[in-house]
Design a protein around this motif. Structure first.
Motif, PDB file in Angstrom:
ATOM      1  N   PRO A 455      -3.581  -7.163  -3.700  1.00  0.00           N
ATOM      2  CA  PRO A 455      -4.688  -8.101  -3.533  1.00  0.00           C
ATOM      3  C   PRO A 455      -5.703  -7.558  -2.537  1.00  0.00           C
ATOM      4  CG  PRO A 455      -2.802  -8.825  -2.255  1.00  0.00           C
ATOM      5  CD  PRO A 455      -2.344  -7.632  -3.056  1.00  0.00           C
ATOM      6  N   ASN A 456      -6.881  -8.158  -2.522  1.00  0.00           N
ATOM      7  CA  ASN A 456      -7.942  -7.746  -1.610  1.00  0.00           C
ATOM      8  C   ASN A 456      -7.674  -8.338  -0.223  1.00  0.00           C
ATOM      9  OD1 ASN A 456     -10.315  -6.947  -0.423  1.00  0.00           O
ATOM     10  ND2 ASN A 456     -11.603  -8.429  -1.497  1.00  0.00           N
ATOM     11  N   ASP A 457      -6.742  -7.709   0.492  1.00  0.00           N
ATOM     12  CA  ASP A 457      -6.308  -8.233   1.785  1.00  0.00           C
ATOM     13  C   ASP A 457      -5.917  -7.069   2.694  1.00  0.00           C
ATOM     14  OD1 ASP A 457      -5.285 -10.555   3.532  1.00  0.00           O
ATOM     15  OD2 ASP A 457      -3.527  -9.241   3.363  1.00  0.00           O
ATOM     16  N   VAL A 458      -6.544  -6.978   3.858  1.00  0.00           N
ATOM     17  CA  VAL A 458      -6.336  -5.823   4.716  1.00  0.00           C
ATOM     18  C   VAL A 458      -4.924  -5.785   5.287  1.00  0.00           C
ATOM     19  CG1 VAL A 458      -7.211  -6.945   6.818  1.00  0.00           C
ATOM     20  CG2 VAL A 458      -7.340  -4.448   6.577  1.00  0.00           C
ATOM     21  N   GLU A 459      -4.330  -6.915   5.607  1.00  0.00           N
ATOM     22  CA  GLU A 459      -2.979  -6.901   6.179  1.00  0.00           C
ATOM     23  C   GLU A 459      -1.950  -6.441   5.147  1.00  0.00           C
ATOM     24  OE1 GLU A 459      -2.426  -7.131   9.320  1.00  0.00           O
ATOM     25  OE2 GLU A 459      -4.554  -7.554   9.678  1.00  0.00           O
ATOM     26  N   THR A 460      -2.165  -6.848   3.890  1.00  0.00           N
ATOM     27  CA  THR A 460      -1.277  -6.375   2.822  1.00  0.00           C
ATOM     28  C   THR A 460      -1.384  -4.865   2.674  1.00  0.00           C
ATOM     29  OG1 THR A 460      -1.512  -8.483   1.655  1.00  0.00           O
ATOM     30  CG2 THR A 460      -0.697  -6.605   0.382  1.00  0.00           C
ATOM     31  N   LEU A 461      -2.614  -4.351   2.760  1.00  0.00           N
ATOM     32  CA  LEU A 461      -2.824  -2.910   2.642  1.00  0.00           C
ATOM     33  C   LEU A 461      -2.155  -2.171   3.792  1.00  0.00           C
ATOM     34  CD1 LEU A 461      -4.119  -0.380   1.427  1.00  0.00           C
ATOM     35  CD2 LEU A 461      -6.220  -0.958   2.676  1.00  0.00           C
ATOM     36  N   LYS A 462      -2.310  -2.655   5.002  1.00  0.00           N
ATOM     37  CA  LYS A 462      -1.697  -1.974   6.145  1.00  0.00           C
ATOM     38  C   LYS A 462      -0.174  -1.981   6.042  1.00  0.00           C
ATOM     39  CE  LYS A 462      -4.158  -4.160   9.359  1.00  0.00           C
ATOM     40  NZ  LYS A 462      -4.751  -4.508  10.685  1.00  0.00           N
ATOM     41  N   ALA A 463       0.386  -3.097   5.591  1.00  0.00           N
ATOM     42  CA  ALA A 463       1.843  -3.159   5.412  1.00  0.00           C
ATOM     43  C   ALA A 463       2.309  -2.172   4.354  1.00  0.00           C
ATOM     44  CB  ALA A 463       2.256  -4.582   5.033  1.00  0.00           C
ATOM     45  N   TYR A 464       1.519  -2.023   3.297  1.00  0.00           N
ATOM     46  CA  TYR A 464       1.837  -1.077   2.214  1.00  0.00           C
ATOM     47  C   TYR A 464       1.852   0.358   2.754  1.00  0.00           C
ATOM     48  CZ  TYR A 464       1.188   1.536  -2.170  1.00  0.00           C
ATOM     49  OH  TYR A 464       1.299   2.420  -3.211  1.00  0.00           O
ATOM     50  N   ILE A 465       0.824   0.706   3.520  1.00  0.00           N
ATOM     51  CA  ILE A 465       0.739   2.060   4.081  1.00  0.00           C
ATOM     52  C   ILE A 465       1.939   2.329   4.990  1.00  0.00           C
ATOM     53  CG2 ILE A 465      -0.581   3.561   5.633  1.00  0.00           C
ATOM     54  CD1 ILE A 465      -3.128   2.135   4.582  1.00  0.00           C
ATOM     55  N   ALA A 466       2.234   1.384   5.861  1.00  0.00           N
ATOM     56  CA  ALA A 466       3.355   1.564   6.792  1.00  0.00           C
ATOM     57  C   ALA A 466       4.676   1.720   6.041  1.00  0.00           C
ATOM     58  CB  ALA A 466       3.429   0.363   7.748  1.00  0.00           C
ATOM     59  N   GLN A 467       4.861   0.928   4.990  1.00  0.00           N
ATOM     60  CA  GLN A 467       6.099   1.002   4.210  1.00  0.00           C
ATOM     61  C   GLN A 467       6.228   2.359   3.518  1.00  0.00           C
ATOM     62  OE1 GLN A 467       6.138  -1.622   0.873  1.00  0.00           O
ATOM     63  NE2 GLN A 467       8.219  -1.094   0.246  1.00  0.00           N
ATOM     64  N   LYS A 468       5.162   2.821   2.891  1.00  0.00           N
ATOM     65  CA  LYS A 468       5.218   4.087   2.153  1.00  0.00           C
ATOM     66  C   LYS A 468       5.443   5.264   3.100  1.00  0.00           C
ATOM     67  CE  LYS A 468       4.674   2.447  -1.990  1.00  0.00           C
ATOM     68  NZ  LYS A 468       5.797   2.488  -2.964  1.00  0.00           N
ATOM     69  N   LEU A 469       4.809   5.226   4.268  1.00  0.00           N
ATOM     70  CA  LEU A 469       4.993   6.325   5.210  1.00  0.00           C
ATOM     71  C   LEU A 469       6.386   6.320   5.799  1.00  0.00           C
ATOM     72  CD1 LEU A 469       1.537   6.391   7.027  1.00  0.00           C
ATOM     73  CD2 LEU A 469       2.397   7.956   5.284  1.00  0.00           C
ATOM     74  N   ALA A 470       6.971   5.130   5.980  1.00  0.00           N
ATOM     75  CA  ALA A 470       8.364   5.069   6.438  1.00  0.00           C
ATOM     76  C   ALA A 470       9.289   5.675   5.398  1.00  0.00           C
ATOM     77  CB  ALA A 470       8.749   3.610   6.720  1.00  0.00           C
ATOM     78  N   GLY A 471       9.003   5.395   4.129  1.00  0.00           N
ATOM     79  CA  GLY A 471       9.801   5.976   3.053  1.00  0.00           C
ATOM     80  C   GLY A 471       9.664   7.485   2.992  1.00  0.00           C
ATOM     81  N   ARG A 472       8.442   7.989   3.233  1.00  0.00           N
ATOM     82  CA  ARG A 472       8.227   9.444   3.238  1.00  0.00           C
ATOM     83  C   ARG A 472       9.003  10.087   4.385  1.00  0.00           C
ATOM     84  NH1 ARG A 472       6.363  13.398   0.552  1.00  0.00           N
ATOM     85  NH2 ARG A 472       4.514  14.007   1.736  1.00  0.00           N
ATOM     86  N   ALA A 473       8.997   9.427   5.543  1.00  0.00           N
ATOM     87  CA  ALA A 473       9.697   9.987   6.696  1.00  0.00           C
ATOM     88  C   ALA A 473      11.209  10.042   6.459  1.00  0.00           C
ATOM     89  CB  ALA A 473       9.394   9.143   7.941  1.00  0.00           C
ATOM     90  N   GLN A 474      11.732   9.016   5.813  1.00  0.00           N
ATOM     91  CA  GLN A 474      13.164   8.992   5.519  1.00  0.00           C
ATOM     92  C   GLN A 474      13.528  10.012   4.446  1.00  0.00           C
ATOM     93  OE1 GLN A 474      13.958   4.941   4.495  1.00  0.00           O
ATOM     94  NE2 GLN A 474      13.527   4.161   6.560  1.00  0.00           N
ATOM     95  N   GLY A 475      12.553  10.220   3.499  1.00  0.00           N
ATOM     96  CA  GLY A 475      12.819  11.172   2.434  1.00  0.00           C
ATOM     97  C   GLY A 475      12.781  12.600   2.912  1.00  0.00           C
TER      98      GLY A 475
END
Length: 475
Positions: A455-475
């Motif tokens: 959705p067009n929502d900045v907090e959702t976008l920031k949470a998405y970025i943080a989640q994906k980068l955490a996954g990259r770090a674990q991978g």
């Protein structure tokens, strides 16, 4: 060379600093503290240089914090016939004896003009990040071409992740397939429920959160990145020299324009001394820029008033790089620019009528025009029938408006922004057949697609970025 913000900060650092920065901390855009110029004699010395050497001469004054040998190597690695499928990199093609020329900028990996700058960014990011031992998470917005150009440029770059926002359902099928078919661990495609301006606003909102930006190493590849504008200025010089005009003779350029970065690169080239007479700003039905250059009033269109057109990469109601132009025509008056952009942010127009600033606009060589769906169909059809040359709808906008401003005896160079294969539906409507596409893209629409709808929502976008980068770090 030191860089400053269009809104007042005077300590942004040097080229490699602003390369990684994206927006300035005050929300402005990076600009050099001065624009070096070439004398007529110095321009003649550039005339016969190969593209990498020309790029070096144009860009070197702005990039003085990278050793000579390294910058030359980066440019040689960037501008190769293997990548751009032409020994000229950006060939210039006459349209018969009409005085019109096409500057071919769409022979790179993603078949769009943005490859010319984005490939340079890919190499330069890799160089700087490796030297600093750092990583960068690029957050970008695309109306169609920036996204694929950025993602192709960052493939295999271990120190770079790309988060690319695009307007859900607003790109051509080919554009979507180019981006969404990439199954790369460092590429994250986000289809936003909104229009391009919403994507762009979210990028700016994330950049405005200085804590988040610093914590997650957020950078930019949109045309707000100064390095892109600088790299694009080179092909104006290349095209001018390819015309083989007498020293000092003028040429005009017509530029399909959405976010104003491509045409601002031409304005930069003009400021550097290249004999450009007119710079034609060609708009589609979303004619904010045409309105400004016709009336002196710049009035941003809200998202609900941005039309979906057949030249979708120009479906923009707020041109980010226009801030750089306003800054330049004030003589680098950051408080004035900041004030104007504050008005824009409040939904109020910037009205230059009857001011010295409007006189500066008229003296700057920029003119505006607009095209419609019927116009671009007719232009595509006419060039196909008259010259045997098939063009995409954005280039058609540029050709049509360029023809309006043609001057007797002065070449009009129209910038080709994409190959027609990227916009098959419109081209087929115009000429009754599908355009050819490079063999490497056959069947791309049938490939699996990898993207997330947000959705067009900045907090959702920031949470998405943080989640994906955490996954990259674990991978």
């Amino acid at each position: 060379m030191k860089y400053v913000s269009t809104r007042g900060i005077t300590t942004l650092g040097r080229f490699t600093d602003v390369l990684l920065m994206g927006l300035a901390p005050d929300g402005g855009l990076a600009m050099p503290e001065r624009v070096p110029t070439f004398s007529a004699q110095e321009l003649e010395g550039l005339r016969h240089l190969e593209y990498p050497d020309l790029a070096y001469r144009i860009m070197r004054p702005f990039i003085d914090d990278v050793p000579d040998a390294d910058l030359r190597r980066i440019l040689r690695d960037t501008y190769t016939p293997a990548v751009f499928h032409s020994k000229d990199i950006t060939p210039l093609t006459p349209l018969g004896s009409s005085g019109l020329y096409l500057l071919e900028l769409s022979n790179g990996p993603s078949l769009a003009f943005k490859d010319v700058a984005m490939q340079f960014l890919g190499h330069m990011f890799e160089y700087v990040l490796e030297a600093r031992g750092e990583h960068l998470n690029i957050l970008g917005a695309t109306s169609g071409d920036t996204g694929s150009a950025a993602e192709y440029a960052m493939l295999g770059k271990g120190r770079v992740n790309v988060f690319m926002l695009s307007p859900h359902g607003r790109m051509s099928a080919f554009q979507q397939a180019q981006m969404y078919s990439l199954a790369e661990p460092n590429i994250f495609n986000i289809a936003l429920q909104g229009v391009f301006d919403d994507c762009q606003d979210l990028v700016k909102a994330v950049n405005a959160d200085h804590g988040f930006k610093a914590r997650f190493d957020i950078g930019a590849v949109n045309s707000i990145n100064w390095a892109r504008v600088l790299a694009q200025a080179v092909y104006y010089f290349k095209a001018y020299f390819a015309l083989n005009l007498p020293a000092g003779a003028e040429a005009d350029f017509s530029v399909p324009s959405g976010n104003f970065g491509n045409v601002f690169a031409g304005y930069l080239a003009r400021r550097m001394g290249l004999p450009i007479g007119q710079l034609i700003v060609a708009s589609n039905e979303n004619d904010v820029l045409h309105e400004f250059f016709s009336t002196g009033v710049y009035h941003v269109r809200p998202a609900e008033r941005v039309a979906a057109t057949s030249s979708p990469s120009m479906d923009i109601g707020k041109a980010s790089n226009f801030e750089r132009y306003l800054y330049a025509i004030t003589g680098n008056d950051a408080p004035q620019t900041h004030g104007w952009w504050g008005e824009v942010g409040q939904g109020r127009p910037v009205d230059l009528r009857g001011t010295p600033h409007w006189d500066a606009v008229k003296a700057s060589g920029l003119r505006g025009g607009r095209s419609t769906h019927a116009d671009r169909l007719n232009t595509i059809r006419r060039l196909d029938q008259t010259y045997g040359r098939l063009i995409d709808p954005h280039t058609a906008d540029g050709v049509l408006v360029g023809e309006v401003y043609r001057r007797p005896g002065v070449p009009m160079v129209c910038l080709e922004t994409a190959l027609p294969a990227k916009f098959e539906e419109t081209v087929q409507e115009a000429v009754g057949r599908l355009p050819e596409r490079p063999e490497r893209f056959e069947g791309i629409e049938r490939l699996d697609k990898h993207f997330d709808v947000l959705p067009n929502d900045v907090e959702t976008l920031k949470a998405y970025i943080a989640q994906k980068l955490a996954g990259r770090a674990q991978g």
